[in-house]
Design a protein around this motif. Structure first.
Motif, mmCIF file in Angstrom:
data_model
loop_
_atom_site.group_PDB
_atom_site.id
_atom_site.type_symbol
_atom_site.label_atom_id
_atom_site.label_comp_id
_atom_site.label_asym_id
_atom_site.label_seq_id
_atom_site.Cartn_x
_atom_site.Cartn_y
_atom_site.Cartn_z
ATOM 1 N N UNK A 155 0.836 -1.205 0.000
ATOM 2 C CA UNK A 155 0.000 0.000 0.000
ATOM 3 C C UNK A 155 0.872 1.256 0.000
ATOM 4 N N UNK A 156 1.993 1.213 0.706
ATOM 5 C CA UNK A 156 2.912 2.359 0.721
ATOM 6 C C UNK A 156 3.457 2.618 -0.679
ATOM 7 N N UNK A 157 3.791 1.547 -1.402
ATOM 8 C CA UNK A 157 4.337 1.704 -2.757
ATOM 9 C C UNK A 157 3.272 2.178 -3.741
ATOM 10 N N UNK A 158 2.061 1.701 -3.584
ATOM 11 C CA UNK A 158 0.969 2.156 -4.461
ATOM 12 C C UNK A 158 0.618 3.598 -4.123
ATOM 13 N N UNK A 159 0.630 3.913 -2.857
ATOM 14 C CA UNK A 159 0.276 5.252 -2.376
ATOM 15 C C UNK A 159 -0.995 5.163 -1.544
ATOM 16 N N UNK A 160 -0.897 5.573 -0.280
ATOM 17 C CA UNK A 160 -2.052 5.457 0.614
ATOM 18 C C UNK A 160 -3.236 6.282 0.119
ATOM 19 N N UNK A 161 -2.979 7.469 -0.373
ATOM 20 C CA UNK A 161 -4.061 8.318 -0.878
ATOM 21 C C UNK A 161 -4.699 7.685 -2.100
ATOM 22 N N UNK A 162 -3.855 7.150 -2.974
ATOM 23 C CA UNK A 162 -4.366 6.479 -4.178
ATOM 24 C C UNK A 162 -5.222 5.277 -3.787
#
Length: 159
Positions: free
Chosen positions: A84-91
């Motif tokens: 999730x950090x790599x994808x982006x939490x906001x995303x």
């Protein structure tokens, strides 16, 4: 590929491709063993490597369930948190699933592969700040003392 298709050029291309894909000896052995049982062996180095890397996902939580948990901000699993950090939490929270899920699939496989190679992922430790103005817990002795003082005041005795 048939045995007669393995000329020196083919071997060189596969060697370069598998090195670029950072295949490990363990992954090579696993993919080789799995390819022997296939009706049609892989014809591309990436397909060959996928045999080993996708089997490594079997030791981890279900990709879809991990995605849904992360999208709902439930990332107890360090693997899901790192993905999730790599994808982006906001995303993950606000993005459309048809956009974020393919990105999740890519990163989840990468994170699982890295973890299987020995890299440790940890969820961040949440630090809570204590409220110094919060009333202290009252024990039984203190409450008995206060009740006695209140009764004395109500009875007209002044201490």
């Amino acid at each position: 590929m048939k045995d007669e298709d393995w000329e020196i050029d083919t071997i060189t291309v596969w060697h370069i491709a598998l090195n670029d894909l950072q295949i490990t000896p363990h992954e090579f052995t696993l993919a080789k063993r799995k390819s022997l049982s296939l009706q049609w062996p892989p014809t591309a180095p990436a397909d060959f490597l996928a045999l080993a890397r996708l089997s490594s996902l079997a030791n981890y939580p279900d990709m879809r369930q991990a995605y849904l948990d992360a999208a709902n901000q439930r990332t107890d699993c360090p693997i899901a948190y790192e993905t999730a950090r790599r994808v982006g939490f906001s995303q993950m929270r606000h993005g459309y699933e048809y956009i974020t899920y393919p990105i999740w699939q890519k990163h989840y496989a990468e994170v699982c592969t890295e973890h299987s190679r020995g890299i440790e992922f940890k969820n961040p430790q949440v630090l809570q700040i204590a409220d110094s103005n919060a009333p202290a817990a009252i024990d039984e002795l203190t409450s008995d003392e206060w009740i006695a003082n209140i009764r004395a005041i109500l009875a007209g005795d002044k201490k």
